[in-house]
Design an enzyme around this catalytic site. Sequence first.
Site, short mmCIF file in Angstrom:
data_model
loop_
_atom_site.label_atom_id
_atom_site.label_comp_id
_atom_site.label_asym_id
_atom_site.label_seq_id
_atom_site.Cartn_x
_atom_site.Cartn_y
_atom_site.Cartn_z
N LYS A 22 0.80 -1.06 0.00
CA LYS A 22 -0.12 -0.07 0.11
C LYS A 22 1.03 1.28 0.09
CE LYS A 22 -1.70 1.63 3.98
NZ LYS A 22 -1.35 3.02 4.33
N ASN A 23 1.91 1.00 0.96
CA ASN A 23 2.53 2.33 1.14
C ASN A 23 3.80 2.73 -0.14
OD1 ASN A 23 1.07 3.08 3.22
ND2 ASN A 23 2.77 2.55 4.70
N ARG A 102 -4.95 10.37 4.19
CA ARG A 102 -3.76 11.60 4.26
C ARG A 102 -2.60 11.63 3.30
NH1 ARG A 102 -2.45 12.98 8.58
NH2 ARG A 102 -0.40 13.77 7.89
N CYS A 126 -4.76 12.27 13.04
CA CYS A 126 -5.56 10.92 12.84
C CYS A 126 -5.33 10.21 14.48
CB CYS A 126 -5.08 9.94 11.98
SG CYS A 126 -3.30 9.39 12.18
N ARG A 131 0.27 14.40 13.15
CA ARG A 131 0.55 14.37 11.73
C ARG A 131 0.74 15.75 11.22
NH1 ARG A 131 -0.97 8.98 10.25
NH2 ARG A 131 0.69 9.08 8.74
N LYS A 171 14.11 15.48 11.21
CA LYS A 171 13.64 13.96 11.51
C LYS A 171 13.04 13.32 10.36
CE LYS A 171 9.80 12.71 14.92
NZ LYS A 171 8.76 13.15 15.64
N VAL A 172 13.46 12.11 10.34
CA VAL A 172 12.88 11.21 9.05
C VAL A 172 11.46 11.56 9.01
CG1 VAL A 172 12.93 9.00 8.23
CG2 VAL A 172 15.03 9.91 9.22
N SER A 173 10.92 11.78 7.65
CA SER A 173 9.55 11.76 7.34
C SER A 173 9.48 11.00 5.94
CB SER A 173 9.09 13.05 7.21
OG SER A 173 7.85 13.22 6.68
N VAL A 174 8.70 9.79 5.78
CA VAL A 174 8.44 9.29 4.75
C VAL A 174 7.61 10.10 3.83
CG1 VAL A 174 7.32 7.44 3.53
CG2 VAL A 174 8.51 7.07 5.80
N ASP A 316 4.75 0.39 11.84
CA ASP A 316 3.76 -0.14 11.23
C ASP A 316 3.45 -1.61 11.81
OD1 ASP A 316 3.53 1.58 8.02
OD2 ASP A 316 3.02 2.14 10.25
N ILE A 338 7.96 6.92 16.93
CA ILE A 338 7.87 7.62 15.68
C ILE A 338 6.52 8.30 15.99
CG2 ILE A 338 7.01 7.27 13.17
CD1 ILE A 338 9.70 6.16 13.80
N ARG A 408 -8.57 -0.91 4.32
CA ARG A 408 -7.48 0.18 3.98
C ARG A 408 -6.23 -0.65 3.64
NH1 ARG A 408 -6.82 5.47 7.06
NH2 ARG A 408 -5.57 5.78 5.02
C1 EPZ Z 1 4.20 7.06 6.43
O1 EPZ Z 1 3.46 8.00 6.89
C2 EPZ Z 1 3.18 5.75 6.17
N1 EPZ Z 1 2.28 6.26 5.36
C3 EPZ Z 1 2.76 5.51 7.63
O2 EPZ Z 1 2.22 4.12 7.55
C4 EPZ Z 1 3.96 5.12 8.49
O3 EPZ Z 1 3.69 4.85 9.77
C5 EPZ Z 1 4.98 6.38 8.50
O4 EPZ Z 1 5.39 6.71 7.20
C6 EPZ Z 1 6.35 6.01 9.23
O5 EPZ Z 1 7.05 4.93 8.72
C7 EPZ Z 1 2.31 6.00 4.19
O6 EPZ Z 1 3.11 5.80 3.40
C8 EPZ Z 1 0.90 6.24 3.17
P1 EPZ Z 1 6.11 10.59 8.58
P2 EPZ Z 1 3.90 9.60 7.13
O7 EPZ Z 1 6.33 11.71 7.90
O8 EPZ Z 1 4.79 9.85 5.95
C9 EPZ Z 1 6.43 13.56 11.97
C10 EPZ Z 1 0.28 2.83 7.76
O9 EPZ Z 1 -0.33 2.34 8.70
N2 EPZ Z 1 6.42 14.68 11.01
O10 EPZ Z 1 7.35 9.47 8.45
O11 EPZ Z 1 3.01 10.40 7.34
C11 EPZ Z 1 5.23 12.81 12.01
O12 EPZ Z 1 4.57 13.36 13.33
C12 EPZ Z 1 0.71 4.02 7.87
O13 EPZ Z 1 0.23 2.38 6.63
C13 EPZ Z 1 6.46 15.89 11.52
O14 EPZ Z 1 6.54 16.24 12.59
O15 EPZ Z 1 5.03 9.38 8.31
C14 EPZ Z 1 5.83 11.35 12.95
O16 EPZ Z 1 6.33 11.56 14.40
C15 EPZ Z 1 0.64 4.92 9.36
N3 EPZ Z 1 6.44 16.93 10.69
C16 EPZ Z 1 7.02 11.35 12.30
O17 EPZ Z 1 7.66 12.58 11.61
C17 EPZ Z 1 6.16 16.61 9.08
O18 EPZ Z 1 5.92 17.67 8.34
C18 EPZ Z 1 7.30 10.54 10.96
O19 EPZ Z 1 6.01 10.80 10.14
C19 EPZ Z 1 5.98 15.33 8.90
C20 EPZ Z 1 6.04 14.11 9.85
#
Ligand code: EPZ
Length: 429
Positions: A22-23, A102, A126, A131, A171-174, A316, A338, A408
């Site tokens: 999915k991701n 999202r 969420c 987020r 911070k790492v953000s996918v 996840d 995370i 989902r």
């Molecule tokens: C992706 O979400 C995945 N979703 C998530 O999977 C997964 O848990 C997450 O990455 C972490 O691996 C998809 O790929 C569709 P992040 P994402 O930005 O990109 C903070 C599932 O169940 N952050 O890596 O939204 C955030 O709050 C879902 O399939 C900021 O502070 O996650 C979090 O604490 C759930 N500011 C951390 O970074 C920002 O601008 C990591 O979030 C962006 C993120």
Amino acid sequence: MDRILIRGGNVLCGNIHISGAKNAALPLMIAALLTDEPLTLTNMPRLADVSLLRKILRNQGADTTLAGKKAGSNPFAGDTVRIHAREITDTTAPYELVSRMRASFWVLGPLLARCHEARVSLPGGCAIGTRPVDFYLKALEAMGAEIGMDAGYVVARAPGGLKGGRIVFPKVSVGATHVALMAATLARGETVIENAAREPEVTDVAECLVKMGAQIGGIGTSTLTIQGVERLHGAEHPVLADRIETGTYAMAAAMTGGDVLLTGARADTLDAFIAVMDEAGVSISMEEGGMRVRRAAEAIRPVSVETRPYPGFPTDLQAQIMALMTRAAGTSTIRETIFENRFMHVQELARLGADITLNGDTALVHGVEGLTGAPVMATDLRASVSLVIAALVANGETELNRVYHLDRGFETLEKKLAAVGADIERVSG
Ligand code: EPZ
């Protein structure tokens, strides 16, 4: 609303086919907005989120066609989806759609890169956390975008197009990595993204973008260097096997003391998970065609786990390993680093008899002799499947409500589990 009924006690044995991730599927579909030529994605999972994103992309003017399966192929083999954004007729992503999924917020990057403007609803929080999207907006500003807010929408403009810039994520953000990477492919000049996410799904999208003509260096590392190009062209790309689905079904098999072959699974995206499974006494080995999962030791051994960005243990899979550890011979420690609120499944697992103590970002899971079936409620995608794992060994019947969360991210979960011996059924209602 559909419910799922599970009667625990059966041992899982047989083959489960792993679907496309999915991701990876979601950002790959969004990448189609970067070109006026068709992008064909194979091994696509049949998920609610994919269907909703197709609707959102059609809203932007893209044609999307779903070709079914080739006759005689594996019933769980993926679909083929062709997305052709010949012309983008609408650069708005509306609240009523973005708030439901999202990841659709990520259209911001390609729309800005290709059309030099975008109006995308903020996705909102969420169940698992607030987020925020501050990293996304700062990254696009580093590429020359002008970002404003208007009534819950991000209004972005890039007169004359985006230009290369230097982005350092705190911070790492996918998601922010996906958006910056996609935007940079069409920006003028070079973009460097530091502290980029290294998740295999990011690598999968980068490899697809390269097939489309993007120039990307450092794929798979935390520093991505992109030379912008005038335009991208169409391509065909298979969606990566879902490592979260793989880990989930591996733990379901281990929970029941079973022996399951996960066909189509890729072990090279799950090193941290496999190491923890080894610690827990679960044997995982690669065979011709897939990943074999067996419970090696008599009892499940307790573990200590911290979720981390890739290549660390995936957040996840946190709810799922918590379910597995409810029956371990001892106390496990699970720390969620995370997301700030990703323990919603704890109370529901407790309804099944689990003994879990929460202390801030850490859960202590005290293994119990047995679990007992009960009505429980899914709160988010991965929390809901942790309840399924626990229900597989609970005495009696468990009724899982709000299964739309499951739909989902897990393609025909009840069919895949029933095919390997689980006593599970979906009740429409
Ligand atoms: C992706 O979400 C995945 N979703 C998530 O999977 C997964 O848990 C997450 O990455 C972490 O691996 C998809 O790929 C569709 P992040 P994402 O930005 O990109 C903070 C599932 O169940 N952050 O890596 O939204 C955030 O709050 C879902 O399939 C900021 O502070 O996650 C979090 O604490 C759930 N500011 C951390 O970074 C920002 O601008 C990591 O979030 C962006 C993120």
